[in-house]
Design an enzyme around this catalytic site. Structure first.
Site, PDB file in Angstrom:
ATOM      1  CG  ASP A   1      -1.608   0.980   1.323  1.00  0.00           C
ATOM      2  OD1 ASP A   1      -2.508   1.400   1.027  1.00  0.00           O
ATOM      3  OD2 ASP A   1      -1.786   1.578   2.520  1.00  0.00           O
TER       4      ASP A   1
ATOM      5  CG  ASP B   1      -2.179   7.402   0.907  1.00  0.00           C
ATOM      6  OD1 ASP B   1      -1.145   8.598   0.490  1.00  0.00           O
ATOM      7  OD2 ASP B   1      -3.416   7.565  -0.296  1.00  0.00           O
TER       8      ASP B   1
ATOM      9  CB  SER C   1      -2.040   3.229  -4.100  1.00  0.00           C
ATOM     10  OG  SER C   1      -2.261   4.633  -3.065  1.00  0.00           O
ATOM     11  N   GLY C   2      -4.945   3.324  -3.027  1.00  0.00           N
ATOM     12  CA  GLY C   2      -6.469   2.921  -3.707  1.00  0.00           C
ATOM     13  C   GLY C   2      -5.832   5.383  -3.817  1.00  0.00           C
TER      14      GLY C   2
ATOM     15  CE  LYS D   1      -4.349  -1.161  -2.397  1.00  0.00           C
ATOM     16  NZ  LYS D   1      -4.109  -0.208  -0.765  1.00  0.00           N
TER      17      LYS D   1
END
Length: 328
Positions: A127, A129, A215-216, A260
């Site tokens: 990930d 963030d 990543s979102g 993801k």
């Protein structure tokens, strides 16, 4: 360097020639890390790893000295400044974990499944963030655009798993409508890397691992990280920019929790990663499918839902600890 103490962490887990260490009625037996899979796992099914910063060695040694059962110990040697050792026993020693020192830079990692091999090619999907970097990019963009409090409240709820990710993403991005797109470049220039990520990546690269960010967040930031850290791939959402302003929309397929997770299989197939060699790490509820899709899923300074779903958790140390969760 080890902090000085009475036994200097049992003489840094014995000398190279000493096979045993007698202490307060119990015996510590030394073995090499690689010996466990070859010779010991059938007889010593309970295994855990202790990872710690060197300045806490005397505290860790005091805890280790409190054990009252014969224990096998292997020194873990990695390419960074953290220290670690593995404990293997015939019977569970969880009863001693309650007395493990708190509020210091140290971890106990229970090993309840085969570990990915550090010294063989593998895949790490991260990930971004609050995992690869120290911030939540959308919160920072929102603060720069003057809507920080509104967006941060939605982000926090989404990370706790209380909101559908795509809905929360679109809700947050909509609040950025009209912001000058220059804030993206400003933030890229000041992304704070998560401590420990660079030595972790260097060690994995030395063993031909493939490194991916899923990543979102948004493409400018993962692209910046990909170039900065020499990553092999990066996936994120694409913000719509019109006439130098953020439109408040994203375009293309949304990188959500399932996307993801799919990156694991996609990347493993692309690079012919062997079974058992896929690792994922994240911090929020949106990372649960991803870490469950990996052979080894790690929670990093994570929300409770992710910790409960992960195979192991890094709660106090930085990303240098990740390589200690792999089998050399």
């Amino acid at each position: 360097m080890l902090q000085q103490g009475d036994n200097v962490l049992l003489n840094w887990l014995f000398s190279e020639t000493c096979e045993t260490y007698q202490h307060l009625g119990c015996v510590f037996y030394r073995y090499c890390e690689s010996d466990y899979l070859l010779n010991l796992q059938a007889d010593l099914p309970y295994r855990s790893r202790i990872i710690f910063a060197s300045q806490h060695s005397s505290v860790i040694e005091a805890w280790l000295s409190s054990l009252t059962i014969d224990t096998h110990i292997a020194k873990l040697e990695r390419q960074n400044d953290l220290l670690g050792f593995e404990l293997a026993t015939q019977t569970a020693i969880e009863q001693w974990f309650g007395s493990f020192p708190q509020d210091i830079a140290a971890e106990i990692v229970l090993i309840q499944q085969p570990l990915a091999r550090l010294n063989q090619p593998g895949l790490l999907v991260m990930d971004m963030d609050s995992t690869a970097i120290q911030i939540e990019c959308i919160d920072e963009l929102a603060a720069m655009a003057g809507v920080g409090d509104e967006v941060a409240a939605v982000t926090a709820s989404a990370m706790r798993g209380e909101l559908d990710f795509e809905q929360s993403l679109r809700q947050r991005v909509a609040k950025l409508a009209g912001a000058d797109a220059h804030i993206i470049e400003q933030l890229c220039d000041n992304l704070p890397l998560m401590p420990g990520i660079e030595p972790m990546i260097a060690e994995l690269k030395s063993h031909q691992w493939k490194l991916v960010v899923a990543s979102g967040g948004f493409t400018p930031f993962v692209g910046h990280l990909k170039q900065l850290l020499g990553l092999d791939a990066a996936y994120a959402n694409e913000l719509v920019i019109q006439d130098g302003k953020l439109s408040g929309e994203v375009t293309g397929e949304v990188v959500d929790a399932q996307y993801k997770a799919n990156v694991i299989a996609k990347s493993a197939k692309q690079w012919s990663i062997a079974s058992g060699q896929c690792v994922a790490i994240g911090d929020g509820a949106n990372d649960i499918p991803m870490i469950q899709a990996a052979d080894l899923g790690l929670a990093f300074h994570a929300k409770p839902k992710l910790v409960a779903a992960a195979d192991a958790a890094i709660q106090r140390l930085d990303l240098r600890a990740l390589v200690f969760c792999l089998q050399a």
